[in-house]
Design an enzyme around this catalytic site. Structure first.
Site, PDB file in Angstrom:
ATOM      1  N   SER A  16      50.410  20.422  53.022  1.00 55.26           N
ATOM      2  CA  SER A  16      51.096  20.879  51.812  1.00 55.26           C
ATOM      3  C   SER A  16      51.144  19.819  50.717  1.00 55.26           C
ATOM      4  CB  SER A  16      52.508  21.352  52.148  1.00 55.26           C
ATOM      5  OG  SER A  16      53.239  20.313  52.749  1.00 55.26           O
ATOM      6  N   HIS A  67      55.818  16.355  49.668  1.00 58.56           N
ATOM      7  CA  HIS A  67      55.467  17.169  48.507  1.00 58.56           C
ATOM      8  C   HIS A  67      55.533  16.350  47.224  1.00 58.56           C
ATOM      9  CE1 HIS A  67      56.771  20.908  50.964  1.00 58.56           C
ATOM     10  NE2 HIS A  67      55.581  20.474  51.307  1.00 58.56           N
TER      11      HIS A  67
END
Length: 80
Positions: A16, A67
């Site tokens: 991610s 992230h």
């Protein structure tokens, strides 16, 4: 299989962060507005940052640092 449960205590980072880096690159090149989860519209350049905050609120145990790192790397890629 091996009855070794040490794998359950391991921390992992998924893909991610790379997706957030790509989102930052795309947002810097694109224009217009993007929808965050179909709830709110934000300018395209702010979309990855709004998505980061929204995901942290909706999924509290998500990897914020992973992230954020992806967003920073993607932003640095765009700026050169």
């Amino acid at each position: 299989l091996t009855r070794d449960e040490s794998f359950a205590r391991q921390h992992a980072l998924g893909f991610s962060g790379v997706i957030f880096a790509l989102a930052a690159c795309e947002a810097a090149r694109g224009g217009g507005r993007r929808s965050v989860f179909g709830v709110i519209e934000v300018p395209a350049r702010l979309y990855p940052w709004a998505l980061l905050v929204a995901m942290q609120v909706v999924i509290p145990n998500v990897s914020f640092v992973g992230h954020l790192g992806g967003l920073v790397v993607g932003s640095l890629e765009v700026t050169g």
